[in-house]
Structure formats: C-alpha cells, structure tokens
Write a protein that holds these residues in place. Structure first.
Motif, short mmCIF file in Angstrom:
data_model
loop_
_atom_site.label_atom_id
_atom_site.label_comp_id
_atom_site.label_asym_id
_atom_site.label_seq_id
_atom_site.Cartn_x
_atom_site.Cartn_y
_atom_site.Cartn_z
N LEU A 1 0.82 -1.07 0.20
CA LEU A 1 -0.18 0.04 0.06
C LEU A 1 0.50 0.99 0.11
CD1 LEU A 1 -2.88 1.16 0.91
CD2 LEU A 1 -2.37 1.49 2.64
N LEU A 2 0.73 1.86 -1.21
CA LEU A 2 1.74 3.27 -1.21
C LEU A 2 0.62 4.63 -0.89
CD1 LEU A 2 2.87 2.71 -5.12
CD2 LEU A 2 3.96 2.04 -2.41
N ILE A 3 1.80 4.84 0.21
CA ILE A 3 0.66 6.47 0.67
C ILE A 3 1.58 8.11 0.35
CG2 ILE A 3 0.01 7.84 3.05
CD1 ILE A 3 -0.16 4.82 4.54
N LYS A 4 0.92 8.55 -0.04
CA LYS A 4 1.19 9.82 -0.58
C LYS A 4 1.96 10.89 0.71
CE LYS A 4 -0.37 12.74 -3.89
NZ LYS A 4 -0.99 13.63 -4.92
N LYS A 5 3.55 11.09 0.03
CA LYS A 5 4.25 11.75 1.14
C LYS A 5 3.67 12.73 2.11
CE LYS A 5 8.54 10.77 2.90
NZ LYS A 5 10.57 10.57 1.80
N ASN A 6 3.11 13.94 1.13
CA ASN A 6 3.06 15.40 1.30
C ASN A 6 0.81 15.41 1.94
OD1 ASN A 6 2.51 14.87 -0.97
ND2 ASN A 6 2.96 17.03 -1.85
N ALA A 7 0.00 13.87 1.44
CA ALA A 7 -1.37 14.32 1.25
C ALA A 7 -2.17 14.74 3.13
CB ALA A 7 -1.89 12.84 1.35
N SER A 8 -2.69 14.86 3.47
CA SER A 8 -3.70 14.95 4.86
C SER A 8 -5.13 14.06 4.63
CB SER A 8 -2.86 16.43 5.43
OG SER A 8 -3.99 16.90 4.65
N PHE A 9 -4.99 13.79 5.56
CA PHE A 9 -5.92 12.86 5.28
C PHE A 9 -7.18 13.27 6.26
CE2 PHE A 9 -3.07 10.64 4.11
CZ PHE A 9 -2.84 10.08 3.60
N SER A 10 -8.68 12.51 5.58
CA SER A 10 -9.63 12.80 7.25
C SER A 10 -9.88 11.52 7.63
CB SER A 10 -10.87 13.80 6.66
OG SER A 10 -11.57 12.59 5.19
N LYS A 11 -10.72 11.37 8.87
CA LYS A 11 -10.86 10.19 9.61
C LYS A 11 -12.00 9.32 8.43
CE LYS A 11 -13.38 8.53 13.63
NZ LYS A 11 -14.00 8.99 15.02
N ASN A 12 -12.93 10.25 7.65
CA ASN A 12 -13.36 9.70 6.70
C ASN A 12 -12.85 9.59 5.79
OD1 ASN A 12 -15.31 9.89 3.64
ND2 ASN A 12 -16.37 8.95 5.85
N GLN A 13 -12.18 9.18 5.14
CA GLN A 13 -11.23 9.11 4.30
C GLN A 13 -10.22 7.99 4.25
OE1 GLN A 13 -8.03 12.09 3.03
NE2 GLN A 13 -8.30 11.06 1.00
N LEU A 14 -10.12 7.88 5.52
CA LEU A 14 -9.18 6.62 6.16
C LEU A 14 -10.18 5.45 5.69
CD1 LEU A 14 -7.26 8.57 9.31
CD2 LEU A 14 -5.99 7.42 7.38
N LEU A 15 -10.96 5.92 6.31
CA LEU A 15 -11.83 4.76 6.49
C LEU A 15 -12.31 4.20 5.02
CD1 LEU A 15 -14.12 2.40 8.55
CD2 LEU A 15 -16.04 4.12 7.58
N THR A 16 -12.64 5.12 4.11
CA THR A 16 -12.54 5.42 2.38
C THR A 16 -11.23 4.17 2.17
OG1 THR A 16 -14.10 7.11 2.69
CG2 THR A 16 -13.27 6.11 0.66
N LEU A 17 -10.39 4.31 2.48
CA LEU A 17 -9.11 3.62 1.90
C LEU A 17 -9.21 3.12 2.05
CD1 LEU A 17 -6.56 7.23 1.82
CD2 LEU A 17 -6.99 6.34 -0.39
N ALA A 18 -9.66 2.71 4.09
CA ALA A 18 -9.38 1.56 3.86
C ALA A 18 -10.40 0.67 3.46
CB ALA A 18 -9.17 1.14 5.30
N HIS A 19 -11.39 0.54 3.48
CA HIS A 19 -12.84 -0.46 2.58
C HIS A 19 -12.37 -0.83 1.05
CE1 HIS A 19 -14.99 -0.95 6.02
NE2 HIS A 19 -15.69 0.50 6.25
N HIS A 20 -11.28 0.61 0.70
CA HIS A 20 -11.13 0.32 -0.86
C HIS A 20 -10.54 -0.24 -1.42
CE1 HIS A 20 -11.52 2.54 -5.17
NE2 HIS A 20 -10.54 2.51 -4.85
N GLU A 21 -8.75 -0.11 -0.66
CA GLU A 21 -7.63 -0.20 -1.27
C GLU A 21 -7.09 -1.78 -0.61
OE1 GLU A 21 -5.76 0.79 -3.15
OE2 GLU A 21 -6.73 2.93 -3.61
#
Length: 385
Positions: free
Chosen positions: A190-210
């Motif tokens: 799983l690659l994470i973009k180095k300069n990104a910032s994440f919301s709580k919803n986005q983390l849940l979204t990415l977890a279910h998706h990726e």
C-alpha cells in the motif's frame, strides 16, 4: 493444489506461467503517475490556468517490441479446451494493449487511442448518471471530513485496520502517485502519498477500498492455482473498482461528496471525447461546477495524464453493476477470487468445478453487513440508470 490438475492441463499451466513471467513488468499505473505533479500544478496556477502542465513519466524498464513478440509466441493451440484457449487468447490481446499503452505514455493521441481500447469511453448513460448525482446538494461537512491526519497517522490506522485480515500489510510512502493512497499489485504493498493529509472519513474509505478490496483480491489471486488471477483478467478494472467503492458503501464510509467525485471523473473523461484540452477540462470543473481548484486540478490531471486516460469513468459504472448485483441478492465471492471481471464469472465458476480455481481465502469484512445510514445514497444508487 493437486498435481492431478496440473497433469490434466499441463499446457494451461505452462502458458499461464510464461505469461506471468512476462507481465510482471507491466503495471501501467507505475508508469502513468506523473513524477512532477506538484511542480506543474504550481506552474499551472501561477499562469492563471493557461500554461498546460508538462508531466514527466518514469522511463520504460522493458523492451515493448520484444515483450509483444514473446506474448504472441505462446502456443495456444496446445490448449485443447476451447473455452480456456479462447480466454487465454483474450488475455494476450489485453496484455498487448496494456504494453501499447505504456509504450505511448506522453505521446498525446497515440496514448489516448490505446487507452480507449483498454478502458473505453463513458456512455451517454454514464454521463446522465453523473449529472443526476451532481444535482444533489453538498452535504454539510462533519468533523469526520476535516483533514487533520498525517501520512504517519494513516500508516498506523491502516495497520490497525488490517488486523482483521490474515495477510501482511507492506506500507511505503511515495511522492509520485496521483491518489492519496493506492495498492501496488506487483509488490503487494500500500503506497501512501508523502505530502497528503487525511480526514477520518477518508481513512475509513481508503481502508475499505484499498485494503478491503484491492489487497484482498491481490492476496486471493496469489492463492489461486493459475497466475492469471493475480495478473488480471481482461477488463477487470470496472469490476474491481466497482467492488472497491461498494465496499466503502457497505462499510458506512461512502459519502455524497465521494459519489460526486466519481461523477466528476465521468464528466472529465467525457470531456476528452469532446476534444477538451487540459485547461478546458479544468475550466469545466473549476469554472462551471465550482470545484475547489486543487480538487479540480487532481481530477483533470488524472484524466489528461499520458495523453488522455479514461480509466476513471469506470468507477461509477462498476459501482452501479455491483450494487445491482447486491440488490438482487447475488454473492460477491467469485468476484474477489483475484483481479477478475463480472463478464468472466462463468469461467471462474466452471474452473472451480474443474479444479482450476479455488474458493477464496480472504473475505471482504465490509460485505458482511450494510452499515450505510445515508438514505440519500440509497435513493441515488437505486435510481442509477
């Protein structure tokens, strides 16, 4: 896996192994993600949206002509079973198309036409569905939508999330991916973009998706007797992305804003067909639809990279097909046996009978129960044409 099956279908296994060796090198997205996104974005903004970004791409690490030659030298006539033979022929054409895509990245129309062969164009129905979604009013942003988590926080979050699965999670940071996070099938990471910032919803979204779909199908594919399950069936993207967004829905992570994101991607992909330039597509999203400029830039960059890339149109149509299947009470298991497609489900089921494919090792945790509480989303998904 029984050696009996290998003895029964020796040529299938031989050709499958050859193709596996050859296609290890062709993960399109590793070549298609521009390496200078931030720099070109700043330049585009500074020019008041007039100077079209000039993206740089990773250099080819294989000889496309040589690879084509080796693909087409497979002796498919040795496969006696007609359905399997035809399927592998389709596979070879699909991988050959993929090589032509990679070979022509950054070459304008040449790449665009190659990409159309693999990903197609949005249909009128897709565009109507996208416009239908965009009619709905934005939801009020809750605290869950505030981007306050760092890539390190994201890494910890994903490590916690994956504990419910029995496969390893390799995480690395990247500065050259178009998304905030993505799975690399080849390296199972799983690659994470180095300069990104994440919301709580986005983390849940990415977890279910990726993790819930893309990594689950990566590991399920690797556990199958034939390598084609992990390298990918023809036209698998629509099914895989549809499942991944459906996983967000079932896990209670899908928001109207996310659905609109998928709709904007269809509108942007459609602008390619109409001959829009990078600036035109950006103006459509930012000027007409009033999308925030960074957001508008990302969607525009995703569809214009390489010379015109229509893959993004498939998320919405894939979601529609998978949701319909769910409403009809059909199981998802066969669709997560690997990087497979709805169109080839009959093959997967037949191969299970023949012993050429196995029941899945890893299930998707979100598919067990529907945690979506947003009635508006149900209404929209029920009414997609």
């Amino acid at each position: 896996m029984g050696t009996q099956v290998i003895h029964q279908y020796p040529n299938v296994f031989k050709i499958d192994a050859n193709l596996d060796r050859l296609v290890k090198k062709i993960e399109l997205l590793t070549y298609l993600n521009p390496q200078n996104i931030e720099k070109e974005k700043q330049r585009f903004f500074a020019s008041k949206y007039t100077e079209v970004p000039v993206f740089k791409y990773k250099k080819l690490q294989f000889n496309p002509y040589e690879l084509h030659r080796q693909l087409f030298s497979q002796r498919l006539e040795l496969i006696k079973d007609e359905q399997i033979r035809k399927f592998y022929q389709e596979i070879i054409y699909y991988y050959a198309n993929m090589i032509q895509c990679i070979e022509t990245i950054g070459q304008g129309k040449k790449f665009y036409y190659n990409s159309l062969r693999v990903y197609g164009t949005p249909t009128d129905r897709d565009v109507q569905n996208a416009r239908f979604i965009l009619h709905f009013k934005e939801e009020e942003n809750t605290g869950d939508m505030v981007k306050k988590y760092s890539p390190e926080d994201a890494k910890r979050y994903f490590e916690k999330y994956v504990e419910q699965y029995n496969f390893p999670l390799n995480i690395s940071y990247s500065t050259s991916i178009a998304a905030d996070a993505m799975v690399s099938n080849n390296t199972q990471s799983l690659l994470i973009k180095k300069n990104a910032s994440f919301s709580k919803n986005q983390l849940l979204t990415l977890a279910h998706h990726e993790i819930g779909v893309h990594l689950v199908t990566t590991y399920n594919g690797l556990a199958q007797p034939l390598k084609v399950f992990s390298n990918g069936f023809p036209k698998n993207v629509e099914t895989q992305e549809g499942l991944a967004v459906f996983s967000e829905y079932m896990g209670g992570a899908l928001s109207l804003n996310r659905l609109k994101e998928l709709a904007y991607r269809v509108i942007a992909s459609d602008s390619l067909i109409k001959g829009f330039s990078f600036s035109d597509t950006f103006d459509l999203l930012h000027g007409q639809y009033k999308l925030e400029k960074n957001h508008a830039f990302t969607i525009t960059m995703r569809v214009h990279r390489g010379g015109g890339f229509t893959k993004d149109r498939l998320y919405l149509s894939g979601l529609r097909k998978v949701y319909k299947r769910y409403k009809n009470g059909l199981p998802m298991d066969s669709l997560i046996t690997g990087k497979v497609s709805l169109e080839h489900e009959d093959i997967i089921l037949r191969w299970t009978d023949l012993g050429l494919s196995h029941p899945i090792t890893h299930f998707n945790a979100a598919f067990k129960e529907n945690l979506n509480t947003n009635k508006k989303l149900d209404f929209i998904l029920d009414n997609l044409k």
